[in-house]
Enzyme design. Structure first.
Site, PDB file in Angstrom:
ATOM      1  N   LYS A 183       0.849  -1.192   0.000  1.00 29.67           N
ATOM      2  CA  LYS A 183       0.000   0.000   0.000  1.00 29.67           C
ATOM      3  C   LYS A 183       0.881   1.237   0.000  1.00 29.67           C
ATOM      4  O   LYS A 183       1.982   1.159   0.561  1.00 29.67           O
ATOM      5  CB  LYS A 183      -0.948   0.049   1.197  1.00 29.67           C
ATOM      6  CG  LYS A 183      -0.383  -0.279   2.578  1.00 29.67           C
ATOM      7  CD  LYS A 183       0.706   0.472   3.207  1.00 29.67           C
ATOM      8  CE  LYS A 183       0.666   1.944   3.417  1.00 29.67           C
ATOM      9  NZ  LYS A 183       1.891   2.471   4.114  1.00 29.67           N
ATOM     10  N   TYR A 186      -4.564   4.279   6.025  1.00 26.76           N
ATOM     11  CA  TYR A 186      -5.084   3.287   6.978  1.00 26.76           C
ATOM     12  C   TYR A 186      -6.463   3.713   7.496  1.00 26.76           C
ATOM     13  O   TYR A 186      -7.345   2.885   7.699  1.00 26.76           O
ATOM     14  CB  TYR A 186      -4.128   3.107   8.164  1.00 26.76           C
ATOM     15  CG  TYR A 186      -2.935   2.238   7.849  1.00 26.76           C
ATOM     16  CD1 TYR A 186      -3.028   0.850   7.887  1.00 26.76           C
ATOM     17  CD2 TYR A 186      -1.704   2.796   7.527  1.00 26.76           C
ATOM     18  CE1 TYR A 186      -1.937   0.043   7.606  1.00 26.76           C
ATOM     19  CE2 TYR A 186      -0.606   2.005   7.238  1.00 26.76           C
ATOM     20  CZ  TYR A 186      -0.727   0.632   7.281  1.00 26.76           C
ATOM     21  OH  TYR A 186       0.351  -0.166   6.995  1.00 26.76           O
TER      22      TYR A 186
HETATM   23  P1  NAD Z   1      12.433   1.589   2.307  1.00 26.62           P
HETATM   24  O1  NAD Z   1      12.987   2.905   1.898  1.00 26.62           O
HETATM   25  O2  NAD Z   1      12.938   0.995   3.576  1.00 26.62           O
HETATM   26  O3  NAD Z   1      12.636   0.520   1.153  1.00 26.62           O
HETATM   27  C1  NAD Z   1      12.425   0.806  -0.218  1.00 26.62           C
HETATM   28  C2  NAD Z   1      13.318  -0.058  -1.059  1.00 26.62           C
HETATM   29  O4  NAD Z   1      13.120   0.268  -2.434  1.00 26.62           O
HETATM   30  C3  NAD Z   1      14.820   0.136  -0.773  1.00 26.62           C
HETATM   31  O5  NAD Z   1      15.456  -1.104  -0.703  1.00 26.62           O
HETATM   32  C4  NAD Z   1      15.313   0.919  -1.964  1.00 26.62           C
HETATM   33  O6  NAD Z   1      16.671   0.635  -2.254  1.00 26.62           O
HETATM   34  C5  NAD Z   1      14.400   0.406  -3.063  1.00 26.62           C
HETATM   35  N1  NAD Z   1      14.304   1.311  -4.215  1.00 26.62           N
HETATM   36  C6  NAD Z   1      14.219   0.905  -5.486  1.00 26.62           C
HETATM   37  N2  NAD Z   1      14.167   1.952  -6.314  1.00 26.62           N
HETATM   38  C7  NAD Z   1      14.229   3.056  -5.557  1.00 26.62           C
HETATM   39  C8  NAD Z   1      14.222   4.450  -5.853  1.00 26.62           C
HETATM   40  N3  NAD Z   1      14.125   4.911  -7.110  1.00 26.62           N
HETATM   41  N4  NAD Z   1      14.278   5.302  -4.812  1.00 26.62           N
HETATM   42  C9  NAD Z   1      14.343   4.883  -3.555  1.00 26.62           C
HETATM   43  N5  NAD Z   1      14.353   3.559  -3.217  1.00 26.62           N
HETATM   44  C10 NAD Z   1      14.305   2.657  -4.214  1.00 26.62           C
HETATM   45  O7  NAD Z   1      10.850   1.770   2.370  1.00 26.62           O
HETATM   46  P2  NAD Z   1       9.815   0.807   3.090  1.00 26.62           P
HETATM   47  O8  NAD Z   1       9.492   1.353   4.428  1.00 26.62           O
HETATM   48  O9  NAD Z   1      10.287  -0.590   3.016  1.00 26.62           O
HETATM   49  O10 NAD Z   1       8.495   1.018   2.188  1.00 26.62           O
HETATM   50  C11 NAD Z   1       8.368   0.380   0.936  1.00 26.62           C
HETATM   51  C12 NAD Z   1       6.886   0.201   0.598  1.00 26.62           C
HETATM   52  O11 NAD Z   1       6.273  -0.591   1.583  1.00 26.62           O
HETATM   53  C13 NAD Z   1       6.088   1.511   0.544  1.00 26.62           C
HETATM   54  O12 NAD Z   1       5.148   1.454  -0.479  1.00 26.62           O
HETATM   55  C14 NAD Z   1       5.397   1.568   1.890  1.00 26.62           C
HETATM   56  O13 NAD Z   1       4.171   2.271   1.885  1.00 26.62           O
HETATM   57  C15 NAD Z   1       5.169   0.084   2.169  1.00 26.62           C
HETATM   58  N6  NAD Z   1       5.123  -0.226   3.608  1.00 26.62           N
HETATM   59  C16 NAD Z   1       4.085  -0.958   4.072  1.00 26.62           C
HETATM   60  C17 NAD Z   1       4.011  -1.270   5.419  1.00 26.62           C
HETATM   61  C18 NAD Z   1       2.874  -2.095   5.939  1.00 26.62           C
HETATM   62  O14 NAD Z   1       2.738  -2.243   7.153  1.00 26.62           O
HETATM   63  N7  NAD Z   1       2.063  -2.687   5.086  1.00 26.62           N
HETATM   64  C19 NAD Z   1       4.997  -0.833   6.291  1.00 26.62           C
HETATM   65  C20 NAD Z   1       6.067  -0.097   5.780  1.00 26.62           C
HETATM   66  C21 NAD Z   1       6.122   0.198   4.431  1.00 26.62           C
END
Ligand code: NAD
Length: 377
Positions: A145, A230
């Site tokens: 999401k 949410y």
């Molecule tokens: P994060 O920044 O920790 O991870 C993102 C990943 O994408 C990194 O490994 C990064 O290297 C990679 N990536 C690939 N292309 C990229 C670019 N152009 N710019 C930046 N990063 C790039 O983020 P996250 O917290 O893991 O969030 C990722 C997704 O998961 C989001 O859509 C977020 O909304 C979702 N999320 C959901 C929950 C949940 O509880 N369902 C919790 C946290 C995050």
């Protein structure tokens, strides 16, 4: 006490019994069916969902660890733009080099017989292209999401996956959380009477000003896209209806951190066909905001915290709801194996249409902020 397996079996229902737009009485029947105890199988529950992880960041790490406790899910592929991450994760989760891909080579995943589905956890702005690329390769898709930046993108993704004949599932882990489901069951069975009001509070103080969540191009907005969604989604499954109008107001205190198009705080209201009203707050500027409250003519329910990683706390006018805490991501992934491989559906939908509906509402909220007017959905 019910076994873990029986409990998990109760979280989803046979596909044919749960069309996306079920009526209230159908919903209730489906729920009863879903909660009918199932005989414990002596053999394995079913086939293993072999999943590749795309975007090896913070949330993906949580999911990967949770999968280790899933009887029905195995990590069999990795996709990342960082070779060192591919090597480290490959070694940790025993994914061979032949199943590790960069964003440039990921199309080759089509030929990989060891991968059924790809779980996309990249920043929001990449979801659409990532989903289409994976669907084109003929693999099922799980996407985090918000599923996209807006409803137009979401619709494109839903249509593309349909045409490609692959399933599109959104990572709405709260749809499988036991106490949440118990509140939904009580509401469906009329225990709260006619629903009149919902309050959703979703927020936290965001840190590093340089992170992608504060970059409009990558996040698509601000708190609303990340945490406010949410409350949007929660209002729908708690009330059990789709909103027909929204109003919204934005406030900003830090214009450096929250640039143009990146919302810090939005208060929004939604109206539902029955006359129920939702009043919600989405913010990146306040902590201690994770609460759902549902009020009806016969009683109330409160989830607080409502959407964190748990334990979720729930009470109603009848007292506490006491269910054991389960790891959200472990339950989610095991259940997703059943949706994708066994044809079951969750009690609260988790498909692309569900993600798309949230984006329609988010679009309307942003429009209401901009125009200052009530927006019909
Ligand atoms: P994060 O920044 O920790 O991870 C993102 C990943 O994408 C990194 O490994 C990064 O290297 C990679 N990536 C690939 N292309 C990229 C670019 N152009 N710019 C930046 N990063 C790039 O983020 P996250 O917290 O893991 O969030 C990722 C997704 O998961 C989001 O859509 C977020 O909304 C979702 N999320 C959901 C929950 C949940 O509880 N369902 C919790 C946290 C995050």
């Amino acid at each position: 006490m019910r076994s873990r397996r029986k409990f998990l079996q109760s979280l989803s229902i046979p596909m044919m019994a749960a069309p996306f737009a079920a009526t209230a009485s159908q919903e209730l029947e489906n729920f009863k069916l879903a909660n009918t105890p199932v005989e414990e199988s002596k053999t394995a529950d079913g086939p293993i969902l072999r999943v590749a992880l795309m975007g090896l960041g913070g949330y993906c790490d949580r999911v990967a660890k949770a999968i280790q406790a899933c009887p029905r899910v195995k990590i069999t592929g990795l996709i990342s733009g960082t070779p060192t991450k591919l090597a480290a994760w490959g070694a940790k989760y025993q994914v061979p080099e032949s199943s590790r891909y960069s964003y440039e080579t990921v199309d080759q995943i089509k030929a990989n017989q060891e991968i059924d589905a790809v779980y996309i956890t990249t920043p929001n702005a990449l979801h659409k292209d990532n989903v289409i690329q994976i669907a084109r390769a003929g693999k099922h898709v799980i996407v985090e999401k918000p599923m996209a930046l807006n409803a137009k993108e979401g619709k494109e993704m839903v249509d593309y996956c349909k045409k490609a004949g692959v399933q599109l599932v959104v990572g709405y882990r709260m749809h499988l959380e036991p106490k949440t489901l118990e509140v939904v069951r009580k509401r469906r069975e009329g225990e709260f009477g006619q629903i009149l009001f919902f309050q959703g509070l979703s927020g936290f103080v965001i840190g590093d000003p340089k992170q992608w969540r504060l970059n409009k191009a990558l996040a698509g907005g601000g708190s609303m896209m990340d945490i406010g969604i949410y409350s949007v989604n929660g209002a729908r499954y708690m009330i059990g209806e789709e909103p027909i109008w929204v109003t919204a107001q934005e406030t900003k205190t830090d214009f450096n951190k929250f640039k143009e198009g990146v919302d810090e705080t939005i208060q929004f209201q939604m109206g539902f066909p029955s006359g129920a009203i939702a009043s919600c707050l989405s913010t990146y500027a306040l902590n201690n905001l994770d609460r759902f409250f549902l009020d009806g003519t016969k009683g109330f329910a409160e989830l607080k915290p409502a959407t964190g990683y748990g334990p979720i706390m729930a009470r109603t006018h009848q007292g506490e709801i006491e269910f054991p805490h389960v790891n959200h991501q472990t339950v989610q992934m095991d259940e997703m194996a059943k949706f994708i491989l066994d044809g079951k559906q969750p009690i609260i939908p988790m498909n692309g249409e569900e993600g798309l509906q949230d984006l329609r509402i988010v679009d309307a909220i942003y429009k209401a902020v901009k125009t200052g007017k009530k927006v019909t959905i």
